[in-house]
Design an enzyme around this catalytic site. Sequence first.
Site, PDB file in Angstrom:
ATOM      1  N   ASP A 193      -7.463   4.440  -1.192  1.00  0.00           N
ATOM      2  CA  ASP A 193      -7.102   3.468  -0.161  1.00  0.00           C
ATOM      3  C   ASP A 193      -7.094   2.088  -0.809  1.00  0.00           C
ATOM      4  OD1 ASP A 193      -6.738   1.965   2.050  1.00  0.00           O
ATOM      5  OD2 ASP A 193      -8.372   2.804   3.224  1.00  0.00           O
ATOM      6  N   HIS A 223      -0.718   0.892   7.869  1.00  0.00           N
ATOM      7  CA  HIS A 223      -1.358   0.972   6.563  1.00  0.00           C
ATOM      8  C   HIS A 223      -1.104   2.353   5.976  1.00  0.00           C
ATOM      9  CE1 HIS A 223      -4.172   0.035   3.463  1.00  0.00           C
ATOM     10  NE2 HIS A 223      -4.936   1.068   3.760  1.00  0.00           N
ATOM     11  N   CYS A 255       0.828  -1.215   0.000  1.00  0.00           N
ATOM     12  CA  CYS A 255       0.000   0.000   0.000  1.00  0.00           C
ATOM     13  C   CYS A 255       0.856   1.257   0.000  1.00  0.00           C
ATOM     14  CB  CYS A 255      -1.038   0.006   1.107  1.00  0.00           C
ATOM     15  SG  CYS A 255      -0.467  -0.632   2.669  1.00  0.00           S
TER      16      CYS A 255
END
Length: 1103
Positions: free
Chosen positions: A469, A452, A210
Amino acid sequence: MDVLDDKLHPQPVMEIDEPVSVRDHDAFAAKNMPDLGHDVKDTKVFTWRLNNWRKLEKKITSPEFECGGHRWRILLFPFGNSNAPPNDTVSVYLDYADPKRAPEGWHACAQFALVISNPHDPTIYTVSHAHHRFIFEECDWGFTRFSELRKLFHVQEGHTRPTIEDESADVTVFVRVLKDPTGVLWHNFVNYDSKKETGYVGMKNQGATCYMNSLLQSLYCTRYFRKAVYQIPTEDDHPTESVALALQRVFYHLQTSDQPVGTTELTKSFGWKSLDSFLQHDVQEFNRVLQDKLESKMKGTKADGAITKLFVGKMKSFIKCVNVDYESARTEEFNDIQLNVKGMKNLRDSFRDYVAVETLDGDNKYQAEGYGLQDAKKGIVFQSFPPVLHLQLKRFEYDIQRDAMVKINDRHEFPFEIDLSEFLDESSDKSQSWLYKLHGVLVHSGDLHGGHYFALIKPDRETRWLKFDDDRVTPVTDREVLEENYGGEVMNGVTQPAQRNQVRAMKRFTNAYMLVYVRDTAIDEVLAPFTEEDTPPHLKRRLDEERLQIEARKRERDEQHLFLTAKLITDETFQHHQGFDLASFDEKNWPPSELPTFRVLKQETYSVFKGRVASHFNYQDSQFRLWVLVNRQNKTVRPDTHIPENEATLTMDVIRNNMAARQSDLRLYVDVITDPSKPDLAPGSIMIFLKHFDTSRQSLLGVGKTYVLRNSKVGDLAHFINERMRWPTGTPLKLFEEIKPGMIELMKPKMTFAQSEIQDGDVICFQVEMSEKETHDLDAQGLFSNPIQFYDFLQNRVLILFRPKNEEPDENLYPEFELTLSKKMNYDHMAAKVADYLKHDPIKLRFTTTHAANGQPKAVLKRSLNQSIQEIMSPPYVSPTTTIILYERLDVSIVELETKRSLRIIWTGVHNKEESSHPFLLPKTSMVHDLADHLAKKVTLTPGGTGKIRVFEVSKDGKNQKEFTGSEMIGNIPDPVELYAEEVPTEELEADDADKVISVFHFSKDVSRTHGVPFKFVVKPGEKFAETKKRLQARIGVSDKDIAKYRFALIQVATFKQPSYIEDDDTIYDHKFAPEDCLGLDHVDKSGKTRAGAGEKAIVIKG
């Protein structure tokens, strides 16, 4: 009706502290409905009086009322909803009235409190509150177990009357419809379509990528950058090997796809194996490496210079004397700016801190050339900022007390726009505004060891802020962009009421770590609208073709049930077949035969199919017939009957079901008719197949088929075979019947075919008879002398792939090759075969087995066990795949290896350069000084030098040598180990007590990005750095041109200060060196051996 208790607050309780009346709406709402931090669109209070409670229906609804442009009502089950035990609870819900009539895709976000109160005393009540996104699928929400009936009918402690008195009560609902500026408040994201809602799509997370996804989305939205990437010529590249092409493809998919985009191709093009994708790298490092890579690809193309133009600014570091006219200054370029967060209130403070001027006075005066020690000012000033400014907020720092990296979660504010002109040098061009607007916020949620990443981006002036996201893109509010990513423990410096803490407690670990600002005057160029012409046509063409192929494959899969596959055996394929039956189909350790294959519609008629076969082989329809092969009970696959020619309407599916016992594939033999004028078979004839076992070639291959009469003798075949093989008439033959694997029988020539039980499709193998001597000679050479032995080999044969263990495969030096071996062979047999192929001594070969799943090394094979290949191969329950065995050519026998230790030393000579690498194999009891003696014989030492060799490891952080004393036993050095050795320079050996010996290491821009090999160096008292530098240059042997590009910094490891760069007039001897302080050489890494911080792998992008 949904049972929603689990989604709601705990059981409601009777309120007994200071009584508030339900009719005092404002006070009641303030007490019972927490502020959720969202703007309120409309508020409504509705009360519904109920009498004769025990006579009410099981389910009733209140009159409708309006709030926030929606119609609502109360839904009540006076004796409980059917899901709860009957008659002991009350269930009550807020219900969206008539959802079917509402416009398609409607939703309403409402916070509400449901109350049942005494009609005469409104301070006696039971209440529960909740909030919900009302949609068509969830149009009522509330409490299945609102209260026990018993408690409502009886007087509770602290009260004088019950809630329901004389069968009457008021049911009141307080509704707040909240504004939903993003359209996704409290959304459950089931069936959410990012493309439809925002015009953008997300990216799939490949493990822990991510951090990469958030950066790639930010770069993708920097449209000038996207155009530049598209201008790199990639027509002839391969996507998993070319970073430029893989990135173009990711960008094109983000542009055109309506599904989240994958990045596997891209990480493959970086040369990352899947594990790398799961190591969370540092975004800044990843960005730097990616841009360096792309910049080199853009050289000489239309895009040349684009990265510098977009991202590179200039800064000047200076030292200026206060009392005399002397200044020393140096200008350098930057791609990003690292700003402190700790102790800084906001972004402007961080910039002020960055350019803060330090005063050098007292003990710390500056040695100015020609002026002696002077008071001076030292600092940094910006000369220009780039159009796209990447600001790295230093959220991760070293904590000296804890001796560890920690995450700084302090509050740090940043604005939507900032004027940076105050940080520019007076000489900078200020004719145009230096106002910067926020374009992207990269956010990290979590702690040091993971968490994250996501990105908030405003793609252009008109588009709203979006949150990227991973695979989801959603609109966000300004508050979500700024306030929620400032970090810090409490909001606005005011401690929140208790109920809000639950919502906020998690937030403090979520904060911005990278900001992207775009200069206002450059926005229209940097974020210019993207046009069709900006996408390279070759990329569009290539990806459209791929999309069509994917769609075609999907269609093929969807239509699979309408088709069957027909595989055809011809006389030609039979003549190339070495194995059982007429072809290999489902053998466990052997690949299937390559046969002409047709995809056939099940409803296709036989005559149409036969026509297709005829045109494929250039035959007339009348020249051949097709036989269907069946699985016999003894597990062989043989032709059984031919398809009748007179039933033209027969479909292929019927043929498969009736003649081939419903096998998934149809297997057919093309029987070419020698004389088309006589198509019918003679009565009593049998079709048999012949194979020849050739002892000289050690082969067993098909010859062809023939027809024989049932009652003729087996021996009569000899005449036909001799003629067919063009052998002299009367050549003596032996005939064997191939019944099934493990059952090959010698035939009796005097018996008839009928007596020998021969039928259509049987296989007969022949060989020329041999004398006893010839048989004996073959056996002595380990060769096969008859087909029974050869069939046994076929039954046990396996294909093994041999691959070099430590080198990339190379045809000449380190070939990758396949050998056919028998499962019955043992280790020595295998070693001999491989040695024969590699022309190497078998005792000097070492083999390692591999994991079936990924081909990674598993275990070294021990020669002493002498296992069979059957035992060496992966266990039978693993699906059959090719067995891969890795080989190494050794310089010594593997017998010796078991008592010795194999080590490799990298020699850096006297000038700290990786000159060569030397393998050694020494008894495990040898000392490190023995190793140094052996090395001395292989390397060239400096004539007249010290003749001394130092053996060392490099510390984890890459900054120091860990020297061996020489008396360690090499068998005790932990494995794996990287050993280095260097010649100790004369200067170091002759250093006197006044001299200091310090550690020196190489790094690039950031102290944690070390490279090369650290070394030791002598610092002399009173020596100016200009002189020290000359000795350093001689020590590492670099040219004047190269040394000019080096910068030198003093690194204080313990205090984790920023490196302080050294000027020519400094005397570094005067620095009070702590044991771990060292000198850093800051220069570009040309070795490709970057080390990142301890325990972290450096990011390397190959493609």
